[in-house]
Design an enzyme around this catalytic site. Structure first.
Site, PDB file in Angstrom:
ATOM      1  CB  SER A 174      -0.715   0.054   1.181  1.00 24.46           C
ATOM      2  OG  SER A 174      -0.984   0.981   1.476  1.00 24.46           O
ATOM      3  CG  HIS A 188      -3.949  -1.607  -1.354  1.00 16.24           C
ATOM      4  ND1 HIS A 188      -4.987  -2.505  -1.151  1.00 16.24           N
ATOM      5  CD2 HIS A 188      -4.073  -0.945  -0.103  1.00 16.24           C
ATOM      6  CE1 HIS A 188      -6.223  -1.478  -0.912  1.00 16.24           C
ATOM      7  NE2 HIS A 188      -5.887  -0.823   0.355  1.00 16.24           N
ATOM      8  CG  ASP A 197      -4.580   2.697   0.957  1.00 11.84           C
ATOM      9  OD1 ASP A 197      -5.884   2.128   1.328  1.00 11.84           O
ATOM     10  OD2 ASP A 197      -3.406   2.013   1.449  1.00 11.84           O
ATOM     11  CG  MET A 237      -7.561   7.177   2.821  1.00  6.54           C
ATOM     12  SD  MET A 237      -7.148   7.560   4.337  1.00  6.54           S
ATOM     13  CE  MET A 237      -6.869   5.748   4.180  1.00  6.54           C
ATOM     14  CG  HIS A 268      -8.900  -0.032  -0.448  1.00  8.98           C
ATOM     15  ND1 HIS A 268      -8.532   0.086   1.258  1.00  8.98           N
ATOM     16  CD2 HIS A 268     -10.315   0.052   0.391  1.00  8.98           C
ATOM     17  CE1 HIS A 268      -9.321   0.283   2.279  1.00  8.98           C
ATOM     18  NE2 HIS A 268     -10.440  -0.100   1.507  1.00  8.98           N
ATOM     19  CG  MET A 276     -10.903   3.620   2.719  1.00  8.04           C
ATOM     20  SD  MET A 276      -9.721   3.759   3.579  1.00  8.04           S
ATOM     21  CE  MET A 276      -8.714   3.820   2.570  1.00  8.04           C
ATOM     22  CG  MET A 334     -11.643  -2.458   5.908  1.00  6.05           C
ATOM     23  SD  MET A 334     -10.434  -2.188   4.588  1.00  6.05           S
ATOM     24  CE  MET A 334      -8.962  -1.448   5.664  1.00  6.05           C
ATOM     25  N   GLY A 351      -2.452   4.480   8.514  1.00  2.00           N
ATOM     26  CA  GLY A 351      -1.759   3.025   8.260  1.00  2.00           C
ATOM     27  C   GLY A 351      -1.165   3.417   9.303  1.00  2.00           C
ATOM     28  N   GLY A 352      -0.379   1.701   9.921  1.00  2.00           N
ATOM     29  CA  GLY A 352       0.350   1.772  11.374  1.00  2.00           C
ATOM     30  C   GLY A 352      -0.465   1.482  12.178  1.00  2.00           C
ATOM     31  CG  ASP A 391      -5.925  -2.482   3.764  1.00  4.09           C
ATOM     32  OD1 ASP A 391      -4.806  -2.145   4.332  1.00  4.09           O
ATOM     33  OD2 ASP A 391      -6.609  -1.608   3.293  1.00  4.09           O
TER      34      ASP A 391
HETATM   35  C1  DX5 Z   1      -6.205   1.601   5.808  1.00  5.19           C
HETATM   36  C2  DX5 Z   1      -5.643   1.223   4.347  1.00  5.19           C
HETATM   37  C3  DX5 Z   1      -4.704   0.240   4.906  1.00  5.19           C
HETATM   38  C4  DX5 Z   1      -3.499   0.849   5.065  1.00  5.19           C
HETATM   39  C5  DX5 Z   1      -2.105  -0.254   5.355  1.00  5.19           C
HETATM   40  O1  DX5 Z   1      -7.182   2.585   6.036  1.00  5.19           O
HETATM   41  O2  DX5 Z   1      -6.472   0.882   3.216  1.00  5.19           O
HETATM   42  O3  DX5 Z   1      -4.929   0.194   3.534  1.00  5.19           O
HETATM   43  O4  DX5 Z   1      -2.327   1.728   4.020  1.00  5.19           O
HETATM   44  O5  DX5 Z   1      -1.643   0.264   6.291  1.00  5.19           O
HETATM   45  P1  DX5 Z   1      -0.684  -0.350   7.379  1.00  5.19           P
HETATM   46  O6  DX5 Z   1      -0.480  -2.147   6.377  1.00  5.19           O
HETATM   47  O7  DX5 Z   1       0.334   0.115   7.340  1.00  5.19           O
HETATM   48  O8  DX5 Z   1      -1.784  -0.981   8.300  1.00  5.19           O
HETATM   49 ZN    ZN Z   2      -6.376  -0.109   2.153  1.00 10.21          ZN
END
Ligand code: DX5
Ligand code: ZN
Length: 219
Positions: A11, A36, A38, A40, A69, A71, A140, A147-148, A178
């Protein structure tokens, strides 16, 4: 149990945006199966990332499939734009897509693969009817938006149940997970039935670099 080697979908949310193209090249060279992406909107999730122009630019530096993805609220309004920007798979969330069947048909009409994502608190029952139409189900394993975050262990049981249901119904959408996927949780989700692993921090944030991060997720 899924004994096949999982596919890896790094991602880019966790990438260094000042050299995004180079980071994607490195992930691809290290064996990434897809990228991937993301997206948002600050509404559906409490964060804003990037959108169509970024996908258009990175499409030029990579040949592997892109999964986007979404969101965002009202994803229907922008499906065509995200498809044309270079996405191969479009993933929408069940929680904010009231006419999911129509949305999935639109994605297929754009000749793209259709994925549906479920937040941790959303039951599998919400996709029972649409399952035969899907190319991918994104479970999810954190609440989306950042992330993180820490992997939510209760989602393992959900992955297991989905895997069993697909087997019983002879359906074959990919099970992708994810959030919080790292070298500890990756084997757990694969044992539960996940086929594709999304990983941001564990790849782009790995202290020894992208290739080492990828290597540690390869089971
Ligand atoms: C979260 C995203 C993920 C994110 C995952 O809302 O959909 O794709 O980047 O990040 P890690 O792998 O750091 O949890
Ligand atoms: Zn994602």
């Amino acid at each position: 149990m899924n004994l096949e080697k999982p596919l890896l979908a790094p991602s880019i949310l966790a990438a260094d945006f000042s050299c995004l193209g180079e980071q994607i090249r490195q992930a691809e060279a290290a064996g990434a199966n897809r990228i991937h992406i993301d997206v948002m909107d600050g509404q559906f999730v409490p964060n804003i990332s990037f959108g169509i122009p970024v996908i258009q630019s990175i499409r030029k530096v990579s040949k592997i499939p892109f999964e986007t993805h979404l969101m965002i609220n009202t994803p229907d309004l922008l499906l065509e734009e995200f498809a044309n920007a270079g996405s191969d798979t479009l993933i929408v969330h069940v929680e904010n897509t009231p006419h999911l069947h129509r949305t999935v048909q639109r994605i297929k009409g754009l000749k793209k693969k259709a994925g549906v994502a479920l937040n941790p608190a959303t039951p599998l029952g919400t996709i029972e009817e649409i399952l035969p139409e899907l190319d991918l189900v994104l479970i999810m394993t954190v609440n989306p938006g950042f992330g993180g975050q820490k992997f939510i262990p209760a989602t393992l049981e959900k992955i297991r149940r989905l895997s069993e249901q697909l087997l019983a119904r002879k359906l074959s959408p990919e099970i992708e997970v994810d959030g919080g996927v790292d070298e500890t949780t990756a084997p757990q989700v694969v044992r539960a039935g996940a086929r594709v692993l999304v990983a941001g921090s564990a790849v782009f944030g790995h202290p020894q670099g992208i290739a080492e991060g990828m290597r540690r997720l390869s089971i």
